[in-house]
Write a protein that holds these residues in place. Sequence first.
Motif, PDB file in Angstrom:
ATOM      1  N   LEU A 104       0.757  -1.309   0.008  1.00  0.00           N
ATOM      2  CA  LEU A 104      -0.064  -0.128  -0.042  1.00  0.00           C
ATOM      3  C   LEU A 104       0.904   1.345  -0.034  1.00  0.00           C
ATOM      4  N   SER A 105       1.972   1.239   0.643  1.00  0.00           N
ATOM      5  CA  SER A 105       2.844   2.443   0.550  1.00  0.00           C
ATOM      6  C   SER A 105       3.181   2.736  -0.589  1.00  0.00           C
ATOM      7  N   LYS A 106       3.254   1.881  -1.644  1.00  0.00           N
ATOM      8  CA  LYS A 106       3.850   2.428  -2.873  1.00  0.00           C
ATOM      9  C   LYS A 106       2.668   2.807  -3.936  1.00  0.00           C
ATOM     10  N   ILE A 107       1.455   2.768  -3.401  1.00  0.00           N
ATOM     11  CA  ILE A 107       0.191   3.150  -4.535  1.00  0.00           C
ATOM     12  C   ILE A 107       0.231   4.807  -4.068  1.00  0.00           C
ATOM     13  N   THR A 108       0.198   5.422  -5.275  1.00  0.00           N
ATOM     14  CA  THR A 108       0.129   7.080  -5.234  1.00  0.00           C
ATOM     15  C   THR A 108      -1.199   7.463  -5.751  1.00  0.00           C
ATOM     16  N   LYS A 109      -2.098   6.635  -6.520  1.00  0.00           N
ATOM     17  CA  LYS A 109      -3.121   7.108  -6.983  1.00  0.00           C
ATOM     18  C   LYS A 109      -4.215   6.348  -6.747  1.00  0.00           C
ATOM     19  N   VAL A 110      -5.714   6.556  -6.262  1.00  0.00           N
ATOM     20  CA  VAL A 110      -6.735   5.484  -6.265  1.00  0.00           C
ATOM     21  C   VAL A 110      -7.899   5.987  -7.058  1.00  0.00           C
ATOM     22  N   TYR A 111      -8.302   5.384  -7.860  1.00  0.00           N
ATOM     23  CA  TYR A 111      -9.648   5.573  -8.693  1.00  0.00           C
ATOM     24  C   TYR A 111     -10.960   5.234  -8.141  1.00  0.00           C
ATOM     25  N   ASN A 128      -1.706   7.664   1.745  1.00  0.00           N
ATOM     26  CA  ASN A 128      -1.133   8.944   1.352  1.00  0.00           C
ATOM     27  C   ASN A 128      -1.171   8.872  -0.247  1.00  0.00           C
ATOM     28  N   VAL A 129      -2.472   8.894  -0.747  1.00  0.00           N
ATOM     29  CA  VAL A 129      -2.643   8.891  -2.285  1.00  0.00           C
ATOM     30  C   VAL A 129      -3.614  10.242  -2.795  1.00  0.00           C
ATOM     31  N   GLU A 130      -3.471  10.280  -4.158  1.00  0.00           N
ATOM     32  CA  GLU A 130      -4.289  11.287  -4.784  1.00  0.00           C
ATOM     33  C   GLU A 130      -5.732  10.447  -5.202  1.00  0.00           C
ATOM     34  N   ARG A 131      -6.637  11.030  -4.934  1.00  0.00           N
ATOM     35  CA  ARG A 131      -8.219  10.370  -5.261  1.00  0.00           C
ATOM     36  C   ARG A 131      -8.448  11.046  -6.859  1.00  0.00           C
ATOM     37  N   ILE A 132      -8.785  10.096  -7.459  1.00  0.00           N
ATOM     38  CA  ILE A 132      -9.086  10.379  -8.824  1.00  0.00           C
ATOM     39  C   ILE A 132     -10.748  10.033  -9.118  1.00  0.00           C
ATOM     40  N   ASP A 133     -11.730  10.962  -9.518  1.00  0.00           N
ATOM     41  CA  ASP A 133     -12.964  10.471  -9.745  1.00  0.00           C
ATOM     42  C   ASP A 133     -13.286   9.844 -10.873  1.00  0.00           C
ATOM     43  N   THR A 134     -14.145   9.032 -11.095  1.00  0.00           N
ATOM     44  CA  THR A 134     -14.467   7.985 -12.251  1.00  0.00           C
ATOM     45  C   THR A 134     -15.913   8.167 -12.291  1.00  0.00           C
ATOM     46  N   SER A 135     -16.332   7.657 -13.434  1.00  0.00           N
ATOM     47  CA  SER A 135     -17.705   7.611 -13.764  1.00  0.00           C
ATOM     48  C   SER A 135     -18.373   6.705 -12.999  1.00  0.00           C
ATOM     49  N   SER A 136     -17.734   5.557 -12.574  1.00  0.00           N
ATOM     50  CA  SER A 136     -18.371   4.434 -11.838  1.00  0.00           C
ATOM     51  C   SER A 136     -17.267   3.577 -11.427  1.00  0.00           C
TER      52      SER A 136
END
Length: 295
Positions: A104-111, A128-136
């Motif tokens: 988990l420490s290597k994950i930088t973005k979550v969709y 510690n990740v960037e949260r990125i919105d998706t349509s679903s």
Amino acid sequence: MVKVGYLGPAGTYSHQAAQQEFSGAELIPQKSIGACFESMHKAEVDYAVVPFENSTNGQVVFTYDLLRDWFMKCGDSTPTPKFKVVGECFVSIHHSLIGFQPDLSKITKVYSHPQVWGQCSSFLEGLNVERIDTSSTSRAVELVAQSPLVEQNEIAAIGSSAASKLHSVPVVVPSVEDNTSNTTRFLVLGTKDEISQTSIDVRDRITLLSFVLKHFNDMGSLSHVLDVFARHKVNLVSITTRPAKLLKWQYVFFLECVTGGDASQLDPVYSELGEFTEELRIMGWFPRSVDYAGK
């Protein structure tokens, strides 16, 4: 064969809701919740299943705004809808962190879909990740599956185990939702009086209505409306507001009330509400599902 629209692609919780309520129907994915409404109006489908509220994160504002825009004129040119709300269903929501990186420490973005963030806040606080919105949620998992190999070790998605299997992306952490009883309520749009369901409570029916207040800045304007329901002994089970898009700080009120099998019992209520409200709309009168968590 009955055609049912839902927020796609396959593997979303809306897909699960459609499968749950319409066994044997042709399920047709739509690109957005708005497209579900459009497909109903254009008679491209017989029914559409749309998310309405979540037990953890509250109202799905996209759907509320679409109900406002379709059913209430509010000064715009939206055509009169050829559909109404004819049913409801409930789906247990269990989110998983899905991806190819187990560290988990290597994950930088979550969709994921924006509605998900509030349902998994405790888990996400530890990342510690960037949260990125998706349509679903299913689209989020699909993006991980389709990403270049060099990126797959840095990204993940939050979605369902069904989406994990569909897109062949492994579950890294199961059950990341804050509340294990996490449930989403879906509305069924249709043109007939109601859908043929086995999961309904024949005793109770829900009326979904909306309005704007005539004199929304006057003291007691909302209480006058609530008093009408109280005098007629009508049980209100929810009240929600969204901007009316008419004047600043004017709101559309969405109310749900429980009635028996006679729709006419609300006629005196509607008559009295005319004194205090404008744009009164009855969006649906449908059976309460036996899966309702409040029963």
